[in-house]
Design an enzyme around this catalytic site. Structure first.
Site, PDB file in Angstrom:
ATOM      1  N   GLU A  60       0.867  -1.182   0.000  1.00 17.38           N
ATOM      2  CA  GLU A  60       0.000   0.000   0.000  1.00 17.38           C
ATOM      3  C   GLU A  60       0.906   1.234   0.000  1.00 17.38           C
ATOM      4  O   GLU A  60       1.900   1.275   0.731  1.00 17.38           O
ATOM      5  CB  GLU A  60      -0.883   0.001   1.253  1.00 17.38           C
ATOM      6  CG  GLU A  60      -1.805   1.217   1.337  1.00 17.38           C
ATOM      7  CD  GLU A  60      -2.634   1.291   2.625  1.00 17.38           C
ATOM      8  OE1 GLU A  60      -2.234   0.710   3.652  1.00 17.38           O
ATOM      9  OE2 GLU A  60      -3.687   1.958   2.588  1.00 17.38           O
ATOM     10  N   LYS A 132      -9.577   1.850  -2.356  1.00 20.39           N
ATOM     11  CA  LYS A 132      -9.778   1.373  -0.973  1.00 20.39           C
ATOM     12  C   LYS A 132     -11.193   1.694  -0.509  1.00 20.39           C
ATOM     13  O   LYS A 132     -11.631   2.847  -0.578  1.00 20.39           O
ATOM     14  CB  LYS A 132      -8.745   2.038  -0.069  1.00 20.39           C
ATOM     15  CG  LYS A 132      -8.713   1.541   1.359  1.00 20.39           C
ATOM     16  CD  LYS A 132      -7.542   2.207   2.097  1.00 20.39           C
ATOM     17  CE  LYS A 132      -7.345   1.709   3.492  1.00 20.39           C
ATOM     18  NZ  LYS A 132      -6.137   2.309   4.110  1.00 20.39           N
ATOM     19  N   CYS A 173      -5.434  -2.834   2.786  1.00 23.40           N
ATOM     20  CA  CYS A 173      -5.185  -2.669   4.223  1.00 23.40           C
ATOM     21  C   CYS A 173      -6.433  -2.790   5.089  1.00 23.40           C
ATOM     22  O   CYS A 173      -6.894  -3.887   5.335  1.00 23.40           O
ATOM     23  CB  CYS A 173      -4.453  -1.346   4.453  1.00 23.40           C
ATOM     24  SG  CYS A 173      -3.520  -1.364   5.990  1.00 23.40           S
TER      25      CYS A 173
HETATM   26  O1  LIG Z   1      -6.952  -1.725  10.475  1.00 20.28           O
HETATM   27  C1  LIG Z   1      -5.851  -1.484  10.957  1.00 20.28           C
HETATM   28  O2  LIG Z   1      -5.543  -1.766  12.108  1.00 20.28           O
HETATM   29  C2  LIG Z   1      -4.780  -0.821  10.161  1.00 20.28           C
HETATM   30  C3  LIG Z   1      -5.284  -0.307   8.871  1.00 20.28           C
HETATM   31  C4  LIG Z   1      -4.303   0.546   8.171  1.00 20.28           C
HETATM   32  O3  LIG Z   1      -3.188   0.713   8.575  1.00 20.28           O
HETATM   33  C5  LIG Z   1      -4.698   1.157   6.908  1.00 20.28           C
HETATM   34  O4  LIG Z   1      -5.823   0.958   6.436  1.00 20.28           O
HETATM   35  O5  LIG Z   1      -3.868   1.858   6.326  1.00 20.28           O
END
Ligand SMILES: O=C(O)CCC(=O)C(=O)O
Length: 320
Positions: A60, A132, A173
């Site tokens: 990401e 996303k 993510c």
């Molecule tokens: O859900 C999480 O704990 C981390 C998510 C995250 O770092 C993101 O979406 O960039």
């Protein structure tokens, strides 16, 4: 309307007629210098292709730091063809005849910024673009606070894409925390879900492994994640967790990085999905009479196709 039920998932065979292939996860160290990031990414991808990887997964936000303050200034216009990051991925994919799940980059479109993953085919064309869906909002006093929606806009569509190595679902993510999305991808026949990610140490230490394995085991498919590397010299409060991994359908850890920059490779063997599903037929055991996944998008499509068909039938009957 009756829900569009989710029933025996077809496993779409890969175009390349291969039951097994190698996947590489390029856990890149990312700096504030976009050109440097692109050059680093290129050489890691080329090396992984030389080592036999047919599928490459990138992190990401790999073309710039994962910082809400600076992200918009790095955003690229993918649809307008002004995206040096995606151009590089396309060039390398075509030159090496590999499929690339291109991590994500900040995308600018319609005056907004999205966190976007492009999937590139072996001819260098963009096969799919996933924005996303679930933006990361967290506030743990004294530990971590981040509001991705201050700078970015969430996407609107789940993404399943047919590639030369088979059908893949994409999440970015925080999307991994939503099990229904992974279930939807299984129901649409994905054999692998790729989650380019940039987890932090606050949530990553306890939950990262758990969530990857859960998505794989619940759905009896492969899960691949790829994170940027942790930068020990970063001035940012956001400390990357790392630990990019490939997980098998029974929760097997098939490849795993630590937190430093590294490329790790593992093998996806489709027969593992078949045997896991035969040995433990969760799909048949699941109690569809008590609970069920609803594919809202398919349901809408079915409803609008039905309305169109009814409309044209009525026009025919009234001689219009
Ligand atoms: O859900 C999480 O704990 C981390 C998510 C995250 O770092 C993101 O979406 O960039």
């Amino acid at each position: 309307m009756a829900p569009t039920s989710v029933s025996p998932p077809p496993l779409r065979p890969p175009k390349a007629n291969t039951q097994k292939y190698k996947v590489a996860l390029c856990q890149l160290l990312v700096s504030a210098d976009k050109e440097e990031n692109i050059a680093r990414a290129r050489s890691r991808i080329e090396a992984a292709a030389d080592a036999g990887a047919m599928l490459i997964v990138m992190p990401e936000i790999w073309c710039c730091p994962y910082s809400m303050d600076t992200l918009p200034s790095y955003a690229e216009d993918i649809d307008g063809g002004a995206s040096p990051s995606i151009s590089m991925l396309s060039e390398v994919a075509a030159a090496r005849k590999i499929t690339i799940v291109g991590g994500s980059i900040p995308e600018k479109a319609s005056g907004k910024v999205f966190n976007t993953c492009c999937v590139i085919g072996t001819d260098g064309q963009i096969l799919a673009k996933h924005r996303k869906l679930h933006l990361f909002e967290i506030d743990i006093p004294g530990d971590i606070k981040l509001n991705e929606s201050d700078t970015s806009t969430g996407g609107q569509e789940p993404t399943v894409v047919d590639t030369d190595v088979g059908r893949i679902g994409i999440g970015i993510c925080h999307d991994i925390r939503f099990p229904e999305l992974a279930m939807l991808y299984r129901s649409r026949g994905a054999h692998l879900i790729c989650y380019p990610s940039a987890f932090n140490i606050s949530t990553g230490e306890l939950l990262w492994d758990l969530m990857q394995k859960s998505r794989a085991v619940d759905n009896q498919l492969f899960v691949a994640t790829c994170s940027p590397a942790r930068d020990p010299n970063t001035k940012s409060e956001y400390m990357i967790w790392g630990h990019s991994s490939l997980i098998g359908p029974f929760g097997e850890v098939l490849a795993a990085a630590r937190h430093e920059e590294a490329t790790v490779m593992g093998e996806v063997d489709l027969s593992m999905i078949q045997s896991t599903r035969e040995n433990l037929p969760l799909e048949m055991q699941s109690r569809g009479d008590l609970y069920r996944l609803v594919d809202v998008q398919r349901q809408r499509e079915t409803a609008s196709n039905g309305a169109r068909a009814r409309g044209s039938g009525e026009r025919r009957r009234s001689g219009q």
